[in-house]
Design an enzyme around this catalytic site. Structure first.
Site, PDB file in Angstrom:
ATOM      1  N   TRP A   1       8.826   4.395   2.772  1.00 42.51           N
ATOM      2  CA  TRP A   1       8.503   3.471   3.883  1.00 42.51           C
ATOM      3  C   TRP A   1       7.487   2.410   3.459  1.00 42.51           C
ATOM      4  O   TRP A   1       6.527   2.164   4.177  1.00 42.51           O
ATOM      5  CB  TRP A   1       7.921   4.228   5.097  1.00 42.51           C
ATOM      6  CG  TRP A   1       8.568   5.511   5.441  1.00 42.51           C
ATOM      7  CD1 TRP A   1       7.960   6.729   5.511  1.00 42.51           C
ATOM      8  CD2 TRP A   1       9.945   5.720   5.786  1.00 42.51           C
ATOM      9  NE1 TRP A   1       8.872   7.685   5.877  1.00 42.51           N
ATOM     10  CE2 TRP A   1      10.110   7.095   6.047  1.00 42.51           C
ATOM     11  CE3 TRP A   1      11.062   4.891   5.889  1.00 42.51           C
ATOM     12  CZ2 TRP A   1      11.321   7.662   6.409  1.00 42.51           C
ATOM     13  CZ3 TRP A   1      12.276   5.448   6.250  1.00 42.51           C
ATOM     14  CH2 TRP A   1      12.399   6.807   6.507  1.00 42.51           C
TER      15      TRP A   1
ATOM     16  N   GLU B   1       1.034   3.578   9.929  1.00 39.68           N
ATOM     17  CA  GLU B   1      -0.430   3.562   9.728  1.00 39.68           C
ATOM     18  C   GLU B   1      -1.127   4.550  10.654  1.00 39.68           C
ATOM     19  O   GLU B   1      -2.145   4.257  11.276  1.00 39.68           O
ATOM     20  CB  GLU B   1      -0.988   2.143   9.858  1.00 39.68           C
ATOM     21  CG  GLU B   1      -0.515   1.269   8.699  1.00 39.68           C
ATOM     22  CD  GLU B   1      -1.354   0.024   8.470  1.00 39.68           C
ATOM     23  OE1 GLU B   1      -2.549   0.049   8.787  1.00 39.68           O
ATOM     24  OE2 GLU B   1      -0.788  -0.950   7.954  1.00 39.68           O
TER      25      GLU B   1
ATOM     26  N   PHE C   1       0.862  -1.174   0.000  1.00 44.96           N
ATOM     27  CA  PHE C   1       0.000   0.000   0.000  1.00 44.96           C
ATOM     28  C   PHE C   1       0.905   1.233   0.000  1.00 44.96           C
ATOM     29  O   PHE C   1       1.647   1.460   0.955  1.00 44.96           O
ATOM     30  CB  PHE C   1      -0.877  -0.041   1.256  1.00 44.96           C
ATOM     31  CG  PHE C   1      -1.986   0.970   1.272  1.00 44.96           C
ATOM     32  CD1 PHE C   1      -3.161   0.762   0.549  1.00 44.96           C
ATOM     33  CD2 PHE C   1      -1.879   2.120   2.037  1.00 44.96           C
ATOM     34  CE1 PHE C   1      -4.198   1.685   0.587  1.00 44.96           C
ATOM     35  CE2 PHE C   1      -2.909   3.050   2.082  1.00 44.96           C
ATOM     36  CZ  PHE C   1      -4.072   2.827   1.351  1.00 44.96           C
TER      37      PHE C   1
END
Lengths: 380, 249
Positions: free
Chosen positions: A156, A363, A123
């Site tokens: 990242w 996140e 993602f």
């Protein structure tokens, strides 16, 4: 109100525990030391169905609920948070995002191989200058009529090298600000994509993290997710679900550290008795247990809301912020209880402490969660 | 070909053992139940045989004797991969009774290979497998550590003192298996867990079997004595203590 788990949920927890303790734990120190990706274990996780746990069986998933997912994540994270983050990104960001927001053709093409673990996903949201502030995407996806042309750098990225399917967030209409952002399904071997150096991380060293560069990458129009400009909303909605996974990961780090501390303090003697008999240690264990139980309840509440089709954004933010913060506290105390042994790798708790730190950052940092929580409280 | 595994529902091997009712009953409060480890290995081996048989092994079934409360353990076996299950609805701790009930339940089912673990990890009776073979009039081999099917025969290896022996047997046949039959028990997959409830679990009424034994009381082994440390230089004292205190030499 019912706190009982179903027979299936318990069986899933036990299966995850058996796999984690029997397989992941065996080489976790070596993989952590040398930053080795758990290729063999990811294959087993795929075979066992841990990589597409909540995906509809029609697409090769296991069709489990989010409660089962929390239980499995906790057990896997106790042994190896790197394997857990690979599992979390694949399940609750990539598979969830595709299941919930992609059209049938996209699901057919991309969801099935991801749910079965034949391929894994990544993602791509964060950028060198856009982490917590995801509205300012510098990566562009220019609409060229027949295709989109993507340029920019993502940072990242968990599983950047091992994944073969990317969900990429990029700006198409800069004038519309975050309402001009789109999300795309992009295959990693598309010409123009290159990887930056493998990040040498403090913890979760067995998961591969890289930056990803896009140079004039042509993406077919049909790979856009949702309507034009849906990308920011998509990313935020997917992250709401992703937080449950990371919260459960943090919970596993905390409960794993607590279990090790209980065991150690019943064996280790000082001043003529097991250290568990010293109140300073016993009280630390009690504090750990209360924090772990609170974190577990928050995780399960968020999962229950999601399973029952109720709004879960607030609950998942609370679970993520609390579980991550107590994971840091509990793992730090676990090192303290273990004394010198806690500071060496053989006893695992120093690794759990290094891994816990990341759960407060990725996140959505703990601070971002507090923004989400407080804004929700102050909205009305 | 059909394979049947006799499984026992036993307390998790880390269970703290306590007794109640004047030490005549095992305290089941808070106990986690598992498939008897030897039976779980037997099931794993049976599934391996089925998968590598190219269709020759059509079915792997499990059977247990127990009340409804053992069904989660049966469903775990179904989740691991057994095709169907039989539960004989009776509570028994008596090996003669259990073996009789199993034999009666499967005598007309045409199983080609029946496998039982060498013992159950709770009562360690080591009796059911042999008795089932006897009641069904079938050949059996005990302490089997490997089992294969070759040209319609079973080939088994059993460990004996100082070596091992290989035997063959015609079918049908009962194998009483020990550690080594499979390396590790199989972990159920998510799909297997979801399928478990959809697989047949046949509950059958128990046959009439006279109860011939009764448990009178249980006793825990003495608590482990504290460890005594002896200076490595002082071998004489070590020998003396082993002789006079530990009484092992």
């Amino acid at each position: 109100m019912n706190f009982d788990f179903t027979e299936e949920q318990l069986m899933i927890r036990d299966a995850a525990r058996d796999f984690a303790q029997r397989e992941l734990l065996q080489d976790v120190i070596e993989r952590d030391n040398n930053a080795i990706f758990p290729t063999k274990h990811v294959k087993t996780m795929a075979e066992l169905g841990f990589l597409g746990m909540m995906v509809d069986p029609k697409y090769g998933g296991a069709g489990m609920d989010s409660i089962s997912y929390v239980l499995a994540m906790e057990e896997i994270s106790k042994a190896d948070a790197s394997a857990a983050v690979i599992m979390s990104v694949n399940n609750s960001l990539v598979c969830y995002g595709i299941s919930k927001y992609c059209n049938d053709a996209q699901k057919e093409k991309y969801l099935a191989p991801l749910a079965t673990g034949e391929k894994i996903g990544a993602f791509l949201l964060s950028e060198p200058e856009a982490g917590s502030d995801a509205t300012h995407q510098h990566t562009t996806a220019e609409d060229k009529g027949d295709y989109y042309l993507v340029n920019g750098t993502k940072n990242w990225i968990t599983s950047a090298n091992s994944a073969s399917i990317y969900i990429v967030i990029a700006q198409t209409h800069p004038d519309k600000k975050h309402r001009g952002i789109n999300a795309f399904l992009i295959e990693k071997d598309t010409p123009g994509i290159s990887l930056g150096q493998h990040e040498d991380k403090m913890g979760m060293r067995s998961s591969d993290t890289h930056s990803v560069m896009f140079t004039d990458v042509k993406i077919p129009k049909e790979n856009r997710i949702g309507e034009d400009g849906f990308g920011f909303k998509f990313a935020m909605k997917v992250l709401e679900a992703g937080r449950i996974g990371i919260a459960a990961q943090a919970l596993g780090l905390a409960s794993g550290a607590m279990e090790r501390s209980i065991q150690y303090s019943k064996e280790r003697k000082a001043f003529g008795t097991e250290i568990a008999n010293h109140q300073s240690i016993a009280f630390k264990l009690a504090d750990m247990a209360v924090k772990v139980e609170n974190a577990r309840n928050l995780c399960l509440k968020a999962a229950w809301l999601k399973d029952n089709g109720k709004p879960f954004a607030l609950a998942s933010s609370m679970a993520k912020q609390y579980a991550a913060d107590i994971a840091m506290e509990v793992t730090t105390e676990a090192v303290q209880i273990h004394g010198g042994y806690g500071y060496v790798k053989e006893y695992h708790v120093e690794r759990l402490m290094r891994e816990a730190k990341l759960t407060q950052i990725y996140e959505g940092t703990s601070e971002i969660q507090k923004i989400v929580i407080s804004r929700t409280l102050l909205r009305d | 070909m059909k394979i049947l595994i006799c499984i026992s529902n036993v307390p998790d091997t880390t269970t703290k053992i306590r007794f109640v009712d004047d030490n005549t009953k095992f305290d089941i409060n808070g106990v986690q139940w598992i498939i008897n480890p030897w039976d779980e290995l037997a099931l794993t081996r049976a599934l391996q045989l089925k998968e590598s048989s190219g269709g020759a092994v059509e079915k792997v079934s499990v059977i247990t004797v127990g009340p409804k409360s053992v069904e989660p353990t049966i469903r775990k076996a179904l989740a691991i991969g057994a095709d169907d299950a039989i539960r004989v609805d009776a509570e028994s701790e008596d090996a003669y009774e259990v073996a009789n009930l199993i034999a009666d339940a499967v005598k007309d089912e045409g199983y080609d290979i029946i496998i039982a673990g060498i013992e159950s990890s709770d009562y360690n009776g080591s009796a059911v497998g042999g008795m089932v073979a006897e009641f069904l009039g079938l050949p059996s081999v005990s302490a089997v550590s490997s089992l294969d099917i070759e040209n319609g025969e079973v080939v088994v290896k059993r460990e004996i003192d100082g070596g091992s022996e290989v035997m063959t047997s015609q079918l049908p046949f009962v194998a009483i298996v020990q550690k080594g039959i499979a390396l590790e028990p199989r972990i159920p997959s998510m799909r297997g867990i979801m399928m478990a409830r959809k697989k047949p679990l046949n509950v059958i009424e128990p046959a009439e079997v006279p109860l011939m034994t009764e448990y009178v009381s249980y006793e825990l082994p003495p608590a482990k004595a504290a460890c005594k440390m002896i200076d490595p230089e002082n071998v004489k004292e070590l020998v003396n203590l082993l002789h006079t205190e530990a009484k092992v030499i």
